[in-house]
Design an enzyme around this catalytic site. Structure first.
Site, PDB file in Angstrom:
ATOM      1  N   ASN A 273       0.805  -1.232   0.000  1.00  0.00           N
ATOM      2  CA  ASN A 273       0.000   0.000   0.000  1.00  0.00           C
ATOM      3  C   ASN A 273       0.838   1.283   0.000  1.00  0.00           C
ATOM      4  O   ASN A 273       0.320   2.355   0.277  1.00  0.00           O
ATOM      5  CB  ASN A 273      -0.972   0.002   1.185  1.00  0.00           C
ATOM      6  CG  ASN A 273      -0.233  -0.029   2.518  1.00  0.00           C
ATOM      7  OD1 ASN A 273       0.993  -0.202   2.545  1.00  0.00           O
ATOM      8  ND2 ASN A 273      -0.954   0.135   3.602  1.00  0.00           N
TER       9      ASN A 273
ATOM     10  N   ASP B 215       3.139   2.466   1.984  1.00  0.00           N
ATOM     11  CA  ASP B 215       3.606   3.150   3.204  1.00  0.00           C
ATOM     12  C   ASP B 215       5.049   2.798   3.537  1.00  0.00           C
ATOM     13  O   ASP B 215       5.584   3.223   4.562  1.00  0.00           O
ATOM     14  CB  ASP B 215       2.670   2.862   4.393  1.00  0.00           C
ATOM     15  CG  ASP B 215       2.698   1.409   4.826  1.00  0.00           C
ATOM     16  OD1 ASP B 215       3.397   0.593   4.171  1.00  0.00           O
ATOM     17  OD2 ASP B 215       2.021   1.065   5.823  1.00  0.00           O
TER      18      ASP B 215
ATOM     19  N   ASP C 140       3.661  -5.893   4.419  1.00  0.00           N
ATOM     20  CA  ASP C 140       2.379  -6.219   5.052  1.00  0.00           C
ATOM     21  C   ASP C 140       1.877  -7.565   4.562  1.00  0.00           C
ATOM     22  O   ASP C 140       2.487  -8.191   3.681  1.00  0.00           O
ATOM     23  CB  ASP C 140       1.357  -5.098   4.774  1.00  0.00           C
ATOM     24  CG  ASP C 140       1.396  -4.653   3.312  1.00  0.00           C
ATOM     25  OD1 ASP C 140       1.340  -5.542   2.443  1.00  0.00           O
ATOM     26  OD2 ASP C 140       1.521  -3.432   3.044  1.00  0.00           O
TER      27      ASP C 140
ATOM     28  N   ASP D  71       9.806 -17.117  21.128  1.00  0.00           N
ATOM     29  CA  ASP D  71      10.803 -16.073  21.330  1.00  0.00           C
ATOM     30  C   ASP D  71      11.420 -16.184  22.729  1.00  0.00           C
ATOM     31  O   ASP D  71      10.699 -16.361  23.716  1.00  0.00           O
ATOM     32  CB  ASP D  71      10.075 -14.730  21.186  1.00  0.00           C
ATOM     33  CG  ASP D  71      11.010 -13.544  21.206  1.00  0.00           C
ATOM     34  OD1 ASP D  71      11.824 -13.427  20.284  1.00  0.00           O
ATOM     35  OD2 ASP D  71      10.909 -12.722  22.140  1.00  0.00           O
TER      36      ASP D  71
ATOM     37  N   GLU E  71      13.645 -20.349  20.410  1.00  0.00           N
ATOM     38  CA  GLU E  71      14.854 -19.544  20.279  1.00  0.00           C
ATOM     39  C   GLU E  71      15.760 -19.796  21.478  1.00  0.00           C
ATOM     40  O   GLU E  71      15.544 -19.258  22.545  1.00  0.00           O
ATOM     41  CB  GLU E  71      14.509 -18.049  20.207  1.00  0.00           C
ATOM     42  CG  GLU E  71      15.744 -17.210  19.935  1.00  0.00           C
ATOM     43  CD  GLU E  71      15.598 -15.736  20.301  1.00  0.00           C
ATOM     44  OE1 GLU E  71      16.399 -14.939  19.820  1.00  0.00           O
ATOM     45  OE2 GLU E  71      14.706 -15.395  21.097  1.00  0.00           O
TER      46      GLU E  71
HETATM   47  C1  GLC Z   1      14.276 -12.291  20.449  1.00  0.00           C
HETATM   48  C2  GLC Z   1      13.975 -11.740  19.086  1.00  0.00           C
HETATM   49  C3  GLC Z   1      14.477 -10.331  19.013  1.00  0.00           C
HETATM   50  C4  GLC Z   1      13.726  -9.520  20.030  1.00  0.00           C
HETATM   51  C5  GLC Z   1      13.852 -10.131  21.411  1.00  0.00           C
HETATM   52  C6  GLC Z   1      12.844  -9.555  22.339  1.00  0.00           C
HETATM   53  O1  GLC Z   1      15.621 -12.385  20.686  1.00  0.00           O
HETATM   54  O2  GLC Z   1      14.517 -12.578  18.106  1.00  0.00           O
HETATM   55  O3  GLC Z   1      14.335  -9.782  17.738  1.00  0.00           O
HETATM   56  O4  GLC Z   1      14.209  -8.201  20.046  1.00  0.00           O
HETATM   57  O5  GLC Z   1      13.631 -11.513  21.413  1.00  0.00           O
HETATM   58  O6  GLC Z   1      11.556 -10.025  22.003  1.00  0.00           O
HETATM   59 CA    CA Z   2       2.457  -1.534   3.842  1.00  0.00          CA
END
Ligand code: GLC
Ligand code: CA
Length: 537
Positions: free
Chosen positions: A32, A34, A38, A209, A273
């Site tokens: 779009n 911006d 998206d 995460d 992660e």
């Molecule tokens: C993880 C994500 C990173 C984020 C952090 C806090 O390490 O990969 O991008 O800033 O968590 O959520």
């Molecule tokens: Ca966009």
């Protein structure tokens, strides 16, 4: 319209044979004007994933967020941020992917919410609020300072003083990312409901995460100092995260999450992660494997690009995997410098061959298939607060988050407006469009390897065993039944000779260089500078 759950090659669950691809939604495709990618843009590009040949896409967060950490600060887990689109767009996106037999993996951010999340707004309102204990609130230390010495991974103390109730709250990352207290059962219930919400909408798994941060020392004891700290290291490296993360009960939290997703069909996957050495990853698979199916393995990123240390890391990981555990490999993500900048264009190709021929599930980062490098960002355009908070410590992540170059036009087909970060590359020939036409490009090579993995189960499911190192040539066998491949990777830009004593002949299956497919190979093999070769024996 669900994805077929038929297992390829009659083997294990889908995510063992799959190649995963990470999209950073802000930088994939803007629809779009911006300047910010998206969901509609991703839908427009859906054919790219099938053309390339990946099996599942993991999306960095697109949930409602003030975007202080560009979506890793979630203020509503159950909706899409208007910058990215709507829930209806999300449903269309899932349908578009599933119609192409590609699975959808969401980013799940359980350690912290945005300070704008209604839970935190309530929690901070008074000491008596029923949600007070959903977060970590503590009195100041006797000297008025923070309750302990924990260091935020985004710079400064992990504790922020809140004048209204005269207590500190804990944030492992930015002060706008407030840590949830996973020992509170209501927090766990609410966060399990988040998983259910998206599983009901058809997603195929989650990337969790900062999962280790869920389990902090119950007494919030100080972290011990890091004896290996060097001046110039980021400030948080002063301490070892012994008490601030990876506590003993982490697997209880992970096990509960696993039990939730296991209630759903289609074998949803949990990727976690974890930034840990090979030996420390193993426990995350869980007792009797009831934990993460794919705790992320970043070790190749930390290993010097030399045959011996790389081989040692692979062998060490293979050796510590619990019975039934499945390996995975990562060469880049939205928090790490681009692999092509670390190794150079030629060795980035070798890294891709390695990633796609080791045993285990590879996780590709968008743009690495083009050989994108870190982008130099003019100081005025830096966006990542981690980098801005810790100047000079190399913590800024903008260089690896730049928009995907789709074509050779000025805005690279990414946007019609002003891109939120400079385009990933404006070098002629580096775009998807140009590389598609060039048989020798990194993109064509990656696509060819992905096709080979589909055709040849030995590359995903076969056993792995090392060959003796000769100079800087890294070599290993993959074997499944009677099929045996040798992978030879020349880690230097010098011509090499390599001999495989135990075989007499073989033929070329793949090379990073121009070679006749099916070319016969004898014991003594000549590798070109920076050549990667796959031979069928
Ligand atoms: C993880 C994500 C990173 C984020 C952090 C806090 O390490 O990969 O991008 O800033 O968590 O959520
Ligand atoms: Ca966009």
């Amino acid at each position: 319209m669900g994805v077929s759950s038929r297992k390829r090659n009659g083997a294990g669950p889908w995510w063992q044979d799959a190649v995963l691809y990470q999209v950073y939604p802000r930088s994939f495709q803007d629809s779009n004007g911006d300047g910010i990618g998206d969901l509609e843009g991703i839908i427009e590009r859906a054919d790219y994933f099938s053309w390339l040949g990946v099996d599942a896409v993991w999306f960095s967060p697109f949930f409602t967020s003030p975007m202080i950490d560009f979506g890793y600060d979630v203020s509503n887990y159950l909706d899409i941020d208007p910058i990215f689109g709507t829930i209806a767009d999300f449903d269309r996106m899932v349908a578009a992917f599933h119609a192409r037999n590609i699975r959808v993996i969401l980013d799940y951010v359980p350690n912290h919410t945005s300070d704008q999340h209604p839970w935190f707004v309530e929690s901070r309102s008074s000491r008596e609020n029923p949600r007070r204990d959903w977060y970590f609130w503590r009195d100041p230390a006797p000297d008025g300072g923070p309750p302990n010495n924990w260091q935020s991974l985004a710079g400064g103390s992990s504790w922020e003083f809140d004048a209204r109730t005269r207590q500190f709250y804990c944030h492992t990352f930015l002060k706008e990312q407030c840590d949830l207290n996973w020992r509170n059962p209501s927090v766990r219930d609410a966060m399990h409901d988040v998983l259910r919400f998206w599983l009901e909408r058809g997603v195929d798994g989650f990337r969790i995460d900062a999962v280790g941060c869920l389990a902090k020392d119950p007494d919030l004891r100080d972290d011990p100092p890091n004896p290996d700290f060097h001046p110039g290291d980021p400030p948080f490296a002063r301490n070892l995260m012994v008490n601030s993360a990876n506590g003993k009960d982490i697997m209880d939290f992970v096990g509960d999450i696993r039990s939730v997703v296991d209630q759903y069909p289609r074998d949803p996957v949990l990727i976690g992660e974890v930034y840990l050495k090979t030996g420390e990853i193993a426990p995350y698979y869980g007792p009797e494997l009831g934990g993460l199916q794919l705790p992320t393995n970043f070790n190749l990123l930390w290993t010097p690009w030399k045959a011996r240390p790389i081989l040692d890391v692979i062998a060490a990981y293979e050796a510590v995997l619990p019975k039934g555990a499945w390996p995975d490999w990562v060469m880049g993500n939205h928090d790490q410098p681009r692999i092509a900048s670390r190794l150079g264009k030629e060795q980035a190709r070798i890294a891709m061959v390695m990633l796609l021929t080791l045993r285990g599930t590879p996780i590709l980062y968008y743009g690495d298939e083009l050989g994108l490098e870190n982008i130099e960002i003019p100081p005025g355009r830096l966006r990542d607060p981690f980098g801005l908070n810790m100047p000079g410590a190399g913590q800024g992540r903008d260089p690896e988050r730049c928009p995907m170059p789709w074509d050779e036009t000025q805005k690279a087909g990414f946007t019609s407006g002003d891109p939120w970060l400079p385009i990933g590359s404006n070098e002629p020939g580096s775009s998807v469009e140009a590389q598609r036409k060039d048989e020798g490009s990194m993109l064509s090579m990656t696509r060819q390897l992905l096709a080979l993995r589909r055709e040849q189960p030995v590359l995903s499911r076969g056993s792995w065993s090392p060959l003796p190192i000769e100079g800087e040539t890294l070599a290993y066998f993959r074997q499944l039944g009677k099929t045996r491949f040798a992978v030879l990777l020349n880690l230097e830009s010098k011509l090499k000779r390599f001999s495989i004593a135990e075989i007499s002949t073989g033929h070329v299956i793949f090379s990073t260089h121009k070679r006749d497919r099916h070319q016969a190979i004898r014991q003594d093999i000549e590798l070109a500078a920076n050549e990667g070769l796959i031979i069928a024996l």
